[in-house]
Write an enzyme that holds these catalytic residues in place. Structure first.
Site, mmCIF file in Angstrom:
data_model
loop_
_atom_site.group_PDB
_atom_site.id
_atom_site.type_symbol
_atom_site.label_atom_id
_atom_site.label_comp_id
_atom_site.label_asym_id
_atom_site.label_seq_id
_atom_site.Cartn_x
_atom_site.Cartn_y
_atom_site.Cartn_z
ATOM 1 N N PRO A 178 -35.188 24.643 8.876
ATOM 2 C CA PRO A 178 -33.625 24.536 9.174
ATOM 3 C C PRO A 178 -33.579 25.653 10.381
ATOM 4 C CG PRO A 178 -34.032 26.006 7.302
ATOM 5 C CD PRO A 178 -35.448 25.535 7.375
ATOM 6 N N ASP A 231 -27.127 32.432 15.909
ATOM 7 C CA ASP A 231 -28.316 31.971 15.088
ATOM 8 C C ASP A 231 -29.428 31.266 15.688
ATOM 9 O OD1 ASP A 231 -29.737 31.853 12.660
ATOM 10 O OD2 ASP A 231 -28.264 30.225 11.693
ATOM 11 N N ASP A 291 -31.597 37.783 6.183
ATOM 12 C CA ASP A 291 -31.056 36.219 6.798
ATOM 13 C C ASP A 291 -32.240 35.479 6.624
ATOM 14 O OD1 ASP A 291 -29.395 34.878 8.097
ATOM 15 O OD2 ASP A 291 -30.701 34.408 9.852
ATOM 16 N N ASN A 347 -29.394 26.023 8.231
ATOM 17 C CA ASN A 347 -29.003 26.712 6.953
ATOM 18 C C ASN A 347 -27.922 27.862 7.568
ATOM 19 O OD1 ASN A 347 -28.565 27.509 4.545
ATOM 20 N ND2 ASN A 347 -30.788 28.484 4.311
ATOM 21 N N HIS A 351 -27.153 37.753 16.442
ATOM 22 C CA HIS A 351 -28.009 36.813 15.369
ATOM 23 C C HIS A 351 -29.035 35.922 16.018
ATOM 24 C CE1 HIS A 351 -28.030 34.814 11.368
ATOM 25 N NE2 HIS A 351 -28.969 34.490 11.816
ATOM 26 N N HIS A 386 -23.102 33.820 9.755
ATOM 27 C CA HIS A 386 -22.641 32.520 10.119
ATOM 28 C C HIS A 386 -21.982 31.742 9.070
ATOM 29 C CE1 HIS A 386 -26.211 32.570 7.125
ATOM 30 N NE2 HIS A 386 -27.022 32.653 8.372
ATOM 31 N N HIS A 409 -33.216 34.965 16.322
ATOM 32 C CA HIS A 409 -34.616 34.761 15.831
ATOM 33 C C HIS A 409 -35.531 34.737 17.027
ATOM 34 C CE1 HIS A 409 -33.280 34.204 11.605
ATOM 35 N NE2 HIS A 409 -32.347 33.629 12.119
ATOM 36 N N LEU A 410 -36.058 35.728 17.354
ATOM 37 C CA LEU A 410 -37.150 35.632 18.226
ATOM 38 C C LEU A 410 -38.895 35.331 17.984
ATOM 39 C CD1 LEU A 410 -35.960 38.857 20.416
ATOM 40 C CD2 LEU A 410 -35.497 36.280 20.851
ATOM 41 N N ARG A 411 -38.932 35.294 16.514
ATOM 42 C CA ARG A 411 -40.147 34.916 15.973
ATOM 43 C C ARG A 411 -41.196 35.456 16.060
ATOM 44 N NH1 ARG A 411 -37.261 32.296 12.734
ATOM 45 N NH2 ARG A 411 -36.410 30.108 13.346
#
Lengths: 308, 443
Positions: free
Chosen positions: B339, B321, B150, B294, B56, B230, B58-60
Site C-alpha cells: 500500500p 504520506d 506508522d 493504507n 509524513h 492520515h 517515507h524516504l525508504r
C-alpha cells in the site's frame, strides 16, 4: 462477442443467452461416440491454476479438448510473489508461447483483470479469490433453464457464505441480467455490506431461510469453508446447520417444481444433508456435466469459433 | 552566499512586491528594491509561500534504496515546494534507535535539498510490544520530537498510554496510525459497495474511528499531545471535532489522495471529488494497485467531510504520506501489492484544487502548522525581513499533466498519472539557496 470473460457482469442478456444456446448445441457432442469438434484446432488454451481446483480444471480441459484445442496445464500453486516469479512475468511467458486463451484460477480477487492487461489472448476467469466465477454462474443458469424451461421470472435463493463466495457474486450479476430474482440468505455475518447496491439493486437479503423457501423456484446452497467455523462468523457448525442447512423437512417446504443446486464440493451434513443432495430435486451431478458444455461454448465464442 | 532578488511576487496572496534574499535570510521586502549583485528572479504572476513542510514522508532509506533514498526523496520534496520533511520510521532497520535516526538526519544534511527531520518509532521494531528508546532519540543529534509506528497502529491501549505519558518529558508527540488491527485483518480496501462488488476484504471506517476515539481519551487523561496520521473518514472528523471542542491537545493530518480520490477508482471509474480534475482522466483499469493505500480510499461523502474539515481547521494539516514503491511491488495482483502512493511532487496541486486560491489557508495547512507541530524553527514563517529564506514560488495559472516517468522519485506509483493538475512549483529556496529554479532541481 466480448474478448475476455472476467465477470458475470461482462455479459448482457443477448450475449449470455448466446452462450447458453451454444452450450446446448455443444451438449449434443457429449452424446456422440467421438466427443470432439474441430472448431479450435491449432489454438492453444492454457489452464493457469494458482490454487487447487481439480473439478474446474478438468472441466475446462475437457471442454478445450473436445474443441480440438491444444491444452497446456500450468499449476502455479501458491502466490506468484512467494514463488519469485510475478504474475506479469508469467503472463509474458504465456504470451511468448502463443496462448490464444488463458483460463486462470487465482486466490487473489482481480488477478484475471490484471492478467488481461498483459496478454493479447482471451482471459477466462475460472475463479478469483472471493470475487467471481462467471462460468460457474453460466452453468448454473444453463442448468436452471434446462430443468425449469426459463430464467426470466424465476425466484432464486442463494444460501450460505455469500461474503466469501465468488459463485454467489457471479450468479447475482448473471441471473439479474437474465431476469431472475435473487434472494441472498445467510447469517448477517456472511452477507456482505451493501450487497444489493454493489451488484444488482433488485437483490433481496434475508436471514430467515424457512420464510424464503416456500416462494422460490431454485435454492442454491453454498459451501461453508471450514476455516469460517473458527472465525466467529457463526457460533458452531451445529447451529449453522440448524438455521441455514437444507435438510429433508426444509426441502419439503419448497414448491413441488423447485430444484436444489450446489456448486460443490459439498459439506454433507452441514449446509446440505445427504437426503437432499441425493434427491431427484438435486441438480448437483447435472451441474458438473453442464459445466463442460458451457465452457466449450465460452471458449468457442471467445476464440472466434463462430467466425471461422 | 549568493543574493537573489525576486521581483513582483505576491507574498501569500498579497499585492505584488519585491523580495531580497541575502546570506540565507530575507533581507528586504518592498517595492522597487535594487540589488546589483543579486540574481533576479522574475516573480510576476507568482505566489510566494513559506516553504512547505511535510509531516509524513517515507524516504525508504535505509533498507529500500531501490524505491527511494533520502537524496531522491529530498529532490522530489524540493520539486514539490517543500523545504522540510519528516521522515517516517518504518525503514529497514527501523528508526527505533538514536543511531538510525541520526543516520537519516545526516543523509538529509548531506543531500541538503530539504531539512530532513526523522520520526522515531514508538515501539521496538514497530512490533507494538515495548517502547523504543524514545529519550535517546530525543537527545540525539536528530532531536526527534515526533514518534510513530506508522504502517502499524500502537494497538495496545496500555502501551499507547505509556508512550503518550513518556514523551511529555521532552514535549514529544505520538503520531498514531489509527487502525484497529482485529477489524482490518486481511483488509484490502474500504469496506463498502465497491469492496463487495470486487470481492476484496473490507477495511471498515470504524476501525479508524474507534482508535482515534480511544486515543483522544487517553491523551486527555494523561495531558499529552497526539497527532493523528492520515485521517480518512467522516466519522473520524466528528471524533476529532468533539475532542478539539473539549480542548484535547490533538492535531490531525489528511493526505492529498484522501481529499481527491474515492474508492470507486479501484473499480476503474473516474469518480473524483473534483469534477474539474476528473475531466479527461480515467484510471488505467480495475484493480490497479496504484490506488492501494493504507488507510484506503474512502467514499465521496468521506472525501467531502475531509475537505470541509480541512477548511474549518478540525484537520490541521495536509501531509503527503509520500510512499514510494518499486515497480515489482505494484505491478502485481492487488492483494499482494504494497500500500502507498507518491505525493511530494503533486501535493500542492491537490491543495490548490481543494482550497482554491486561498493562499493564507494553504500556507497555514501546508507550512506554518506542520512546522509548529514538528517544532521546526525557521520553517513555516512567512517571508519577512530577518527570517530564514525558506520559501517556495508557485505559478498558480500553470497546468501540468503528470507523467510518472518525469517524476524525481525513484518510484513511479503516482495515482495521478496523465491527470492534468493546476499549479506549478517554479522555485524553492532553502536558507536562501535555490533547490529548484525554473521548475527544475538545481542539483
Amino acid at each position: 462477442m466480448i474478448k475476455h470473460l472476467l465477470s458475470g457482469g461482462d455479459l448482457d442478456a443477448d450475449t449470455a443467452t448466446e452462450i447458453l444456446d451454444t452450450a446446448a448445441e455443444m451438449a449434443t457432442v457429449a452424446g456422440r461416440e467421438i466427443k470432439k469438434l474441430p472448431a479450435l484446432r491449432g489454438r492453444t488454451v492454457v489452464n493457469l491454476f494458482y490454487e487447487d481446483s481439480t473439478r474446474t480444471r478438468i472441466s475446462f480441459e475437457a471442454a478445450a479438448k473436445r474443441l480440438s484445442a491444444d491444452v497446456i496445464n500450468f499449476s502455479a500453486k501458491g502466490s506468484s510473489v512467494t514463488k519469485g516469479e510475478s504474475l506479469k512475468d508469467t503472463a509474458l511467458t504465456l504470451q511468448a508461447m502463443g496462448a490464444d486463451a488463458v483460463v486462470v484460477r487465482h486466490p487473489a480477487s482481480g488477478a484475471p483483470h490484471r492478467l488481461a492487461n498483459w496478454v493479447d489472448g482471451s482471459v477466462v476467469n475460472a475463479g478469483d479469490g472471493t470475487h467471481e466465477h462467471p462460468t460457474q454462474a453460466l452453468l448454473d443458469a444453463y442448468t436452471m433453464r434446462a430443468r425449469l424451461g426459463r430464467l426470466a421470472g424465476l425466484s432464486v435463493a442463494v444460501v450460505g457464505d455469500v461474503l466469501h463466495s465468488r459463485v454467489a457474486r457471479s450468479n447475482v450479476l448473471l441471473l439479474s441480467t437474465l431476469g431472475a430474482k435473487v434472494t441472498l440468505v445467510g447469517p448477517p455475518t456472511l452477507i456482505p455490506v451493501d450487497i444489493a447496491g454493489a451488484l444488482a439493486p433488485a437483490t433481496d437479503v434475508s436471514y430467515d431461510l424457512d420464510s424464503v423457501l416456500p416462494n422460490v423456484d431454485v435454492v442454491m446452497m453454498l459451501r461453508v469453508q471450514r476455516e469460517r467455523m473458527n472465525d466467529s462468523y457463526f457460533p458452531s457448525a451445529r447451529e449453522y446447520a440448524r438455521r441455514y442447512g437444507l435438510d429433508g423437512p426444509r426441502m419439503r417446504r419448497l414448491p413441488e417444481h423447485a430444484i436444489v443446486m450446489h456448486p460443490g464440493p459439498m459439506n454433507r451434513g452441514m449446509e446440505i444433508t445427504p437426503e437432499v443432495a441425493d434427491s431427484p430435486r438435486s441438480t448437483i451431478v447435472e451441474q458438473v456435466t453442464n459445466g463442460v458444455s458451457v465452457r466449450m461454448a465460452v471458449l468457442y465464442l471467445l476464440l472466434g469459433g463462430n467466425n471461422r | 552566499m549568493t543574493a537573489y532578488l525576486i521581483t513582483s511576487v505576491s507574498v501569500v496572496g498579497a499585492a505584488p512586491t519585491d523580495l531580497l534574499i541575502r546570506d540565507g535570510v530575507v533581507a528586504e521586502v518592498g517595492s522597487g528594491l535594487n540589488a546589483p549583485d543579486a540574481t533576479v528572479v522574475d516573480g510576476t504572476g507568482l505566489v510566494a509561500l513559506p516553504g512547505l513542510v511535510d509531516l509524513h514522508t517515507h524516504l525508504r532509506e535505509p533498507g529500500r534504496e531501490d524505491a527511494e533514498t533520502v537524496e531522491s526523496g529530498s529532490r522530489a520534496a524540493a520539486l514539490g515546494g517543500y523545504t522540510a520533511v519528516c521522515a517516517m520510521a518504518n525503514t529497514s532497520p527501523v528508526a527505533d534507535t538514536a543511531g538510525v535516526v541520526e543516520q537519516v538526519w545526516r543523509l538529509g544534511r548531506e543531500a541538503s535539498l530539504v531539512d530532513v527531520q526523522p520520526i522515531g518509532a514508538v515501539t521496538v521494531g514497530l512490533a507494538g510490544e515495548r517502547l523504543a528508546e524514545l529519550g535517546a532519540m530525543a537527545d540525539s543529534a536528530a532531536r526527534v520530537r515526533i514518534f510513530s509506528d506508522d504502517g502499524h497502529c500502537v494497538a495496545d491501549p496500555k502501551l499507547m498510554r505509556r508512550a503518550l505519558e513518556y514523551v511529555k518529558a521532552f514535549d514529544g508527540i505520538i503520531a498514531q496510525h489509527a487502525e484497529e488491527p482485529r477489524l482490518t485483518e486481511g483488509a484490502q480496501m474500504h469496506e463498502g459497495e465497491v469492496s463487495t462488488r470486487l470481492g476484496l476484504i473490507g477495511w471498515p471506517a470504524v476501525a479508524e474511528e474507534a482508535i482515534i476515539a480511544r486515543d483522544v481519551l487517553l491523551t486527555e487523561h494523561v495531558g499529552s499531545r497526539l497527532h493523528v496520521c492520515h485521517v480518512s473518514t467522516a466519522g473520524s472528523v466528528e471524533v476529532l471535532r468533539q475532542a478539539k471542542a473539549r480542548g484535547v491537545r490533538v492535531t490531525a493530518e489528511v493526505t492529498p489522495h484522501h481529499l481527491l480520490l474515492t474508492d470507486e477508482v479501484v473499480s476503474g471509474r473516474s469518480e473524483l471529488a473534483s469534477p474539474a480534475l476528473a475531466n479527461n482522466w480515467s484510471p488505467a483499469g480495475v484493480y490497479d494497485p496504484v490506488f492501494k493505500v493504507n488507510p484506503p480510499l474512502r467514499t465521496a461523502s468521506d472525501v467531502a467531510a475531509l475537505r470541509a474539515a480541512l477548511a474549518d481547521g478540525v484537520i490541521d494539516v495536509i501531509a503527503t504520506d509520500h510512499a514510494p514503491h518499486s515497480v515489482e511491488d505494484k505491478e502485481c495482483e492487488w492483494a499482494y501489492a504494497r500500500p502507498g502512493m507518491l505525493g511530494l511532487e503533486t501535493a500542492l496541486s491537490i491543495a490548490l484544487d481543494v482550497l482554491g486560491p486561498e493562499w493564507d489557508l494553504i500556507a497555514e495547512r501546508m507550512s506554518r502548522t506542520p512546522a509548529r507541530i514538528a517544532g521546526l524553527t525557521g520553517h513555516g514563517v512567512d517571508p519577512a525581513p530577518g527570517v530564514p529564506a525558506n520559501l517556495t514560488l508557485i505559478d498558480p495559472a500553470a497546468r501540468r499533466t503528470i507523467e510518472p516517468a518525469e517524476l524525481a522519485s525513484r518510484s513511479r506509483n503516482t495515482p495521478y498519472a496523465r491527470m492534468t493538475l493546476p499549479g506549478r512549483i517554479v522555485a524553492t529556496f532553502l536558507r536562501g539557496e535555490p533547490t529548484v529554479l525554473d521548475g527544475k532541481a538545481v542539483k
